[in-house]
Design a protein around this motif. Structure first.
Motif, PDB file in Angstrom:
ATOM      1  N   LEU A  33      -8.860  16.761  -2.261  1.00 32.61           N
ATOM      2  CA  LEU A  33      -8.791  16.857  -0.810  1.00 32.61           C
ATOM      3  C   LEU A  33      -7.765  17.928  -0.468  1.00 32.61           C
ATOM      4  CD1 LEU A  33      -8.818  13.050  -0.096  1.00 32.61           C
ATOM      5  CD2 LEU A  33     -10.550  14.678   0.727  1.00 32.61           C
ATOM      6  N   LEU A  34      -8.190  18.873   0.367  1.00 32.55           N
ATOM      7  CA  LEU A  34      -7.323  19.991   0.730  1.00 32.55           C
ATOM      8  C   LEU A  34      -6.781  19.754   2.134  1.00 32.55           C
ATOM      9  CD1 LEU A  34      -8.159  23.713   0.003  1.00 32.55           C
ATOM     10  CD2 LEU A  34      -6.887  22.998   2.023  1.00 32.55           C
ATOM     11  N   GLY A  35      -5.468  19.666   2.219  1.00 29.47           N
ATOM     12  CA  GLY A  35      -4.827  19.370   3.496  1.00 29.47           C
ATOM     13  C   GLY A  35      -4.178  20.599   4.106  1.00 29.47           C
ATOM     14  N   THR A  36      -4.413  20.799   5.407  1.00 28.38           N
ATOM     15  CA  THR A  36      -3.770  21.908   6.122  1.00 28.38           C
ATOM     16  C   THR A  36      -3.331  21.437   7.498  1.00 28.38           C
ATOM     17  OG1 THR A  36      -5.926  22.652   6.964  1.00 28.38           O
ATOM     18  CG2 THR A  36      -5.061  23.797   5.012  1.00 28.38           C
ATOM     19  N   LYS A  37      -2.499  22.266   8.116  1.00 28.66           N
ATOM     20  CA  LYS A  37      -2.058  22.008   9.489  1.00 28.66           C
ATOM     21  C   LYS A  37      -2.298  23.285  10.290  1.00 28.66           C
ATOM     22  CE  LYS A  37       1.867  19.887  11.837  1.00 28.66           C
ATOM     23  NZ  LYS A  37       3.214  19.320  11.586  1.00 28.66           N
ATOM     24  N   ALA A  38      -2.884  23.146  11.455  1.00 32.35           N
ATOM     25  CA  ALA A  38      -3.143  24.315  12.295  1.00 32.35           C
ATOM     26  C   ALA A  38      -1.869  24.706  13.041  1.00 32.35           C
ATOM     27  CB  ALA A  38      -4.259  24.008  13.287  1.00 32.35           C
ATOM     28  N   ALA A  39      -1.894  25.911  13.604  1.00 34.69           N
ATOM     29  CA  ALA A  39      -0.743  26.388  14.367  1.00 34.69           C
ATOM     30  C   ALA A  39      -0.426  25.437  15.523  1.00 34.69           C
ATOM     31  CB  ALA A  39      -1.013  27.800  14.889  1.00 34.69           C
ATOM     32  N   ASP A  40      -1.460  24.771  16.076  1.00 34.04           N
ATOM     33  CA  ASP A  40      -1.246  23.843  17.205  1.00 34.04           C
ATOM     34  C   ASP A  40      -0.813  22.452  16.745  1.00 34.04           C
ATOM     35  OD1 ASP A  40      -3.477  22.586  16.202  1.00 34.04           O
ATOM     36  OD2 ASP A  40      -4.765  22.949  17.942  1.00 34.04           O
ATOM     37  N   GLY A  41      -0.632  22.284  15.421  1.00 31.50           N
ATOM     38  CA  GLY A  41      -0.128  21.009  14.913  1.00 31.50           C
ATOM     39  C   GLY A  41      -1.208  20.047  14.447  1.00 31.50           C
ATOM     40  N   SER A  42      -2.475  20.335  14.734  1.00 32.04           N
ATOM     41  CA  SER A  42      -3.544  19.417  14.305  1.00 32.04           C
ATOM     42  C   SER A  42      -3.725  19.512  12.790  1.00 32.04           C
ATOM     43  CB  SER A  42      -4.844  19.738  15.039  1.00 32.04           C
ATOM     44  OG  SER A  42      -5.261  21.055  14.759  1.00 32.04           O
ATOM     45  N   GLU A  43      -4.077  18.379  12.194  1.00 34.99           N
ATOM     46  CA  GLU A  43      -4.180  18.288  10.734  1.00 34.99           C
ATOM     47  C   GLU A  43      -5.629  18.260  10.290  1.00 34.99           C
ATOM     48  OE1 GLU A  43      -1.968  14.742  10.801  1.00 34.99           O
ATOM     49  OE2 GLU A  43      -0.071  15.701  10.201  1.00 34.99           O
ATOM     50  N   ASN A  44      -5.916  18.949   9.185  1.00 33.38           N
ATOM     51  CA  ASN A  44      -7.274  19.059   8.682  1.00 33.38           C
ATOM     52  C   ASN A  44      -7.318  18.633   7.222  1.00 33.38           C
ATOM     53  OD1 ASN A  44      -9.551  20.851   7.341  1.00 33.38           O
ATOM     54  ND2 ASN A  44     -10.038  20.654   9.503  1.00 33.38           N
ATOM     55  N   LEU A  45      -8.425  17.971   6.856  1.00 30.13           N
ATOM     56  CA  LEU A  45      -8.593  17.528   5.472  1.00 30.13           C
ATOM     57  C   LEU A  45     -10.032  17.799   5.057  1.00 30.13           C
ATOM     58  CD1 LEU A  45      -6.915  16.050   3.278  1.00 30.13           C
ATOM     59  CD2 LEU A  45      -7.947  13.916   4.082  1.00 30.13           C
ATOM     60  N   ALA A  46     -10.214  18.439   3.898  1.00 32.17           N
ATOM     61  CA  ALA A  46     -11.556  18.805   3.459  1.00 32.17           C
ATOM     62  C   ALA A  46     -11.692  18.588   1.958  1.00 32.17           C
ATOM     63  CB  ALA A  46     -11.833  20.272   3.798  1.00 32.17           C
ATOM     64  N   LEU A  47     -12.892  18.204   1.541  1.00 35.02           N
ATOM     65  CA  LEU A  47     -13.163  17.904   0.129  1.00 35.02           C
ATOM     66  C   LEU A  47     -13.630  19.156  -0.598  1.00 35.02           C
ATOM     67  CD1 LEU A  47     -13.496  15.660  -2.035  1.00 35.02           C
ATOM     68  CD2 LEU A  47     -15.815  15.324  -1.173  1.00 35.02           C
TER      69      LEU A  47
END
Lengths: 211, 211
Positions: A33-47
């Motif tokens: 699972l690849l975790g990132t955070k956008a510049a606006d603070g929202s968090e993203n998770l992708a397989l």
């Protein structure tokens, strides 16, 4: 009986059949699972099922990013922040991990929607997955645009977390203790059973089995 | 208890410990024997754990080639002939496959030395591994030199052979029927046991289990 396709017959296959076949037939793949955070603070998770070892000194990992993936946010966030996490999928969470591939409404994070908890550690700016037993924090190093508009993204390991219980005295890691999962194609999940671990083979000598 | 390394501590680890750790901790990887033929007709076989899916239409596979690998012949042969094969490692042959990583005297092919049989099919110029149940014939497409002098090599699938017994009606491939093997790190081999296969997840709906 054996089935044979040449390039022409592969091209003529129905698209979905071909995608299932080609993705699956190459064998067991890594599951992260690849975790990132956008510049606006929202968090993203992708397989991702395409993490590959690039080097150990310094430690580099790569992964393949498809051009039309639903995880396009992943790419944008990595480019914006320069950091991301890779978190091993374990058996108890494999269904949750699969669900992260769904298309969620704008503003909904895959973390919460799929039962994962973002956690921030050691001052690293991208979210780790609390439920993952192996966690990498990486900084973006380079990308390579490939012939079909997919990209190889390479990152350097800045942080690595591993449970002591899975660590051997020589740096070996027990994937069975970790309940690590392998992916087949885009839809199937497997646990592993070890056949054996072997020393470097020297012609003329017996193959050494390692603990 | 959990172990944590940051980039500095990873750099300070003994080289062999770090190589074992970083190679293994990323999880289960694909296991393929890569077959090539040199301009002088000699045949080469090398084990790779880094085959990744690049695309299905047309079908592309990639692999990572290390700068100082014993399988350097692999690279020279691909560049000279433009073709190579990828052959799945199955459980009954995993020890043979491991032995191909040994350093053999000049003029000795890993095929014969490790108990594999080269076979030429459909007029393709590179040798397939007769003992492998899944066989790909590929033409070289492109290479990308990465930050640490490793290379990503991308090839297009010209031929694919799969046993009928492992093929599902929708293009699915049964990796357990194939007795396909996954690699952990550089030295460990695993068989897989399926946890499940799932349909595309739609938020708000139940996750569909596929046969």
């Amino acid at each position: 009986m054996e089935h044979h396709w040449d390039a022409k017959r592969l091209t003529e296959l129905p698209g979905r059949y071909r995608a299932t076949l080609i993705n699956k037939v190459a064998g067991y793949k890594t599951a992260h699972l690849l975790g990132t955070k956008a510049a606006d603070g929202s968090e993203n998770l992708a397989l991702f099922n395409s993490v590959v070892h690039i080097g150990a000194n310094p430690p580099y990992l790569g992964f393949i990013l498809r051009p039309t993936t639903v995880a396009r946010h992943t790419y944008d966030n990595i480019m914006a922040t320069g950091v991301y996490t890779l978190n091993a999928v374990s058996a108890p969470y494999h269904k949750n991990a699969h669900c992260t591939s769904g298309k969620f409404p704008k503003g909904v994070s895959e973390f919460g929607a799929c039962g994962f908890s973002p956690v921030y550690r050691e001052g690293f700016a991208a979210p780790f997955v609390a439920e993952s037993r192996v966690q990498f924090g990486l900084t973006f190093v380079e990308e390579h645009l490939l012939c079909n508009d997919t990209r190889l993204v390479v990152g350097r390991v800045e942080h690595l977390f591993v449970p002591e219980a899975a660590l051997g005295p020589d740096g070996d890691v027990d994937l069975e203790v970790l309940e690590s999962v392998a992916i087949g194609g885009l839809d199937s999940y497997y646990t592993g059973t070890k056949l054996g671990r072997y020393g470097y083979y020297r012609p003329g000598e017996a193959l050494e089995e390692l603990p």
